[in-house]
Design a protein around this motif. Sequence first.
Motif, short mmCIF file in Angstrom:
data_model
loop_
_atom_site.label_atom_id
_atom_site.label_comp_id
_atom_site.label_asym_id
_atom_site.label_seq_id
_atom_site.Cartn_x
_atom_site.Cartn_y
_atom_site.Cartn_z
N TYR A 50 3.37 -2.79 -8.03
CA TYR A 50 3.33 -1.40 -7.56
C TYR A 50 1.67 -0.77 -7.02
O TYR A 50 1.08 0.80 -7.26
CB TYR A 50 3.03 -0.63 -9.28
CG TYR A 50 4.52 -0.60 -9.64
CD1 TYR A 50 5.96 -0.49 -8.57
CD2 TYR A 50 4.47 -1.39 -11.43
CE1 TYR A 50 6.99 -0.84 -9.52
CE2 TYR A 50 6.48 -1.78 -11.20
CZ TYR A 50 6.93 -1.29 -10.66
OH TYR A 50 8.36 -1.62 -10.81
N ILE A 51 0.53 -1.90 -7.70
CA ILE A 51 -1.08 -1.81 -7.17
C ILE A 51 -0.86 -2.17 -5.87
O ILE A 51 -0.13 -3.61 -5.15
CB ILE A 51 -1.99 -2.02 -8.06
CG1 ILE A 51 -1.74 -3.52 -8.30
CG2 ILE A 51 -1.37 -1.08 -9.43
CD1 ILE A 51 -2.40 -3.95 -9.30
N HIS A 52 -2.67 -2.09 -5.29
CA HIS A 52 -3.42 -3.10 -3.79
C HIS A 52 -3.45 -4.04 -4.97
O HIS A 52 -4.75 -3.60 -5.65
CB HIS A 52 -3.54 -2.05 -3.33
CG HIS A 52 -2.49 -1.18 -2.29
ND1 HIS A 52 -1.78 -1.28 -2.01
CD2 HIS A 52 -3.33 0.35 -1.88
CE1 HIS A 52 -1.15 0.05 -1.43
NE2 HIS A 52 -2.78 0.70 -1.18
N ARG A 53 -3.62 -4.90 -4.58
CA ARG A 53 -4.82 -5.97 -4.76
C ARG A 53 -6.30 -5.49 -3.76
O ARG A 53 -6.02 -6.07 -2.44
CB ARG A 53 -4.89 -7.01 -4.83
CG ARG A 53 -5.49 -7.83 -4.75
CD ARG A 53 -5.48 -9.84 -4.60
NE ARG A 53 -6.44 -10.97 -5.16
CZ ARG A 53 -6.27 -11.69 -6.21
NH1 ARG A 53 -5.25 -11.19 -7.04
NH2 ARG A 53 -7.65 -12.19 -6.81
N THR A 54 -6.80 -4.98 -3.95
CA THR A 54 -7.58 -4.55 -3.37
C THR A 54 -9.19 -5.71 -2.61
O THR A 54 -8.90 -6.57 -3.74
CB THR A 54 -8.52 -3.13 -4.39
OG1 THR A 54 -9.80 -3.43 -4.95
CG2 THR A 54 -8.02 -1.64 -4.67
N PRO A 55 -9.75 -4.65 -1.77
CA PRO A 55 -10.74 -6.27 -1.70
C PRO A 55 -11.76 -5.99 -1.71
O PRO A 55 -12.47 -4.77 -2.65
CB PRO A 55 -10.69 -5.27 0.82
CG PRO A 55 -10.08 -4.18 0.13
CD PRO A 55 -9.17 -3.91 -0.75
N VAL A 56 -12.60 -7.06 -1.74
CA VAL A 56 -14.06 -6.84 -2.41
C VAL A 56 -15.47 -7.54 -1.13
O VAL A 56 -15.29 -8.14 -0.42
CB VAL A 56 -14.08 -8.50 -3.04
CG1 VAL A 56 -15.75 -8.62 -3.58
CG2 VAL A 56 -13.01 -8.50 -4.31
N PHE A 116 -21.38 -7.86 -4.70
CA PHE A 116 -19.61 -8.04 -4.66
C PHE A 116 -18.79 -6.02 -4.98
O PHE A 116 -17.89 -6.17 -7.08
CB PHE A 116 -18.78 -9.23 -5.69
CG PHE A 116 -19.83 -10.42 -4.78
CD1 PHE A 116 -19.38 -11.14 -4.05
CD2 PHE A 116 -20.66 -11.04 -6.40
CE1 PHE A 116 -20.22 -11.98 -3.60
CE2 PHE A 116 -22.02 -11.71 -5.79
CZ PHE A 116 -20.96 -12.55 -3.85
N PHE A 117 -18.62 -5.87 -3.72
CA PHE A 117 -18.15 -4.58 -4.47
C PHE A 117 -16.23 -4.37 -4.39
O PHE A 117 -16.10 -4.75 -3.51
CB PHE A 117 -19.07 -3.24 -3.55
CG PHE A 117 -19.80 -3.45 -3.98
CD1 PHE A 117 -20.55 -2.25 -4.52
CD2 PHE A 117 -20.74 -3.76 -2.52
CE1 PHE A 117 -21.40 -1.42 -4.92
CE2 PHE A 117 -22.83 -3.40 -2.58
CZ PHE A 117 -22.52 -2.90 -3.23
N ILE A 128 -19.70 -5.33 -8.73
CA ILE A 128 -19.66 -3.86 -8.83
C ILE A 128 -18.53 -3.50 -8.96
O ILE A 128 -18.07 -3.52 -7.85
CB ILE A 128 -20.50 -3.66 -8.60
CG1 ILE A 128 -22.10 -3.54 -8.50
CG2 ILE A 128 -20.46 -1.44 -8.46
CD1 ILE A 128 -23.43 -2.61 -8.42
N ILE A 129 -17.52 -2.16 -9.71
CA ILE A 129 -16.52 -1.96 -10.17
C ILE A 129 -16.45 -0.46 -8.92
O ILE A 129 -17.02 0.04 -10.31
CB ILE A 129 -14.87 -1.78 -11.35
CG1 ILE A 129 -15.07 -3.16 -12.12
CG2 ILE A 129 -14.02 -1.36 -10.42
CD1 ILE A 129 -14.61 -3.84 -11.25
N LEU A 130 -16.46 -0.27 -7.87
CA LEU A 130 -15.90 1.13 -6.64
C LEU A 130 -14.98 1.91 -7.71
O LEU A 130 -14.01 1.84 -7.73
CB LEU A 130 -15.93 0.66 -5.58
CG LEU A 130 -17.72 0.12 -5.46
CD1 LEU A 130 -17.36 -0.27 -3.52
CD2 LEU A 130 -19.12 1.04 -5.91
N SER A 131 -14.86 2.60 -8.59
CA SER A 131 -13.78 3.31 -9.70
C SER A 131 -13.15 4.08 -8.73
O SER A 131 -11.43 4.14 -8.69
CB SER A 131 -14.36 4.07 -10.41
OG SER A 131 -15.17 5.13 -10.04
N GLY A 132 -13.15 4.93 -7.25
CA GLY A 132 -12.43 5.68 -6.54
C GLY A 132 -13.13 6.27 -5.33
O GLY A 132 -14.23 6.54 -4.98
#
Length: 311
Positions: free
Chosen positions: A16-22, A37-38, A297-301
Amino acid sequence: MTKQDLAACHDRIKPYIHRTPVLTSTLLNEISGAKIFFKCENFQRMGAFKMRGASSAISKLSKAQKSRGVVTHSSGNFAQALSLSAKSLGVKAYIVMPSNAPQVKKDAVKGYGGEIIECPPTLEERERAAAKIKEEKGATFLHPSNNLDVILGQGTAAIELLEDYPDLDYIFTPVGGGGLIAGTALAAHFYGTDCKVIGGEPFEVDDAYRSLQSGKIETNITINTIADGLKTQLGDVNFPIIQKYVSEIIRVEENEIISAMRLIWERMKIIIEPSCAVPFAALLREKDRFKDKKVGIILSGGNIDLNNLPF
């Protein structure tokens, strides 16, 4: 909570989710002095990390609970996340939103299939309206940040980041309701190697910073910050996790948030919302301490009103 709980949650929500890029930036590394590493949760489904927690919480419900639907109160990202997660899992979502919530967010919730119930813009009214839906429809109430399944779901972003870069020294996240930083801290504890978690928080809403100082959940008198996603406060489920596993919280000024946000827009060519810039601003504020360190760093949205940019 165990490593197995986190791993099971991650496996459960993967469909149900994307594995988001870094992403990385040589220039931002030079400006900060750290190797950054974002983790780009602005590229997540519905544009924010909250898709993870919503998917986790709904997927844990029984068949009977799913048949009666879910309800939450939210003016922003969790409203959208719960609506889209519920749609993906074939579940009805009732979303209590304050009457003054941005029209763009109401439109997004409707677009994802959520049913909006408007209420006056106070926390008491939001809670009252959600309780009424729960009673009338039998829907399960899901809190945006103070629910263990939500917290575990939010932690999966850090799991993926540490799978890609296992030797991070630090992970920075913003702090609002506490779900993201609590989940991240659990992930860093179980998946990292001496990886410390640091929160970024605006001075204007520094309840989490004060809560760690006092040992009890503090509230904010003013919420005068551009970081609209960070105006909520910690809860009794996530606060003990934060107390145990989070190293510290660094507070930042409003102009530092705007400056950090602009840097990421200009240099990385990606859209992030103000709340998302807070951890990067925190790193820049104390950059001498993190020189040559590997920092996630988690870029939250990235859900921002483009008609209302701060620059």
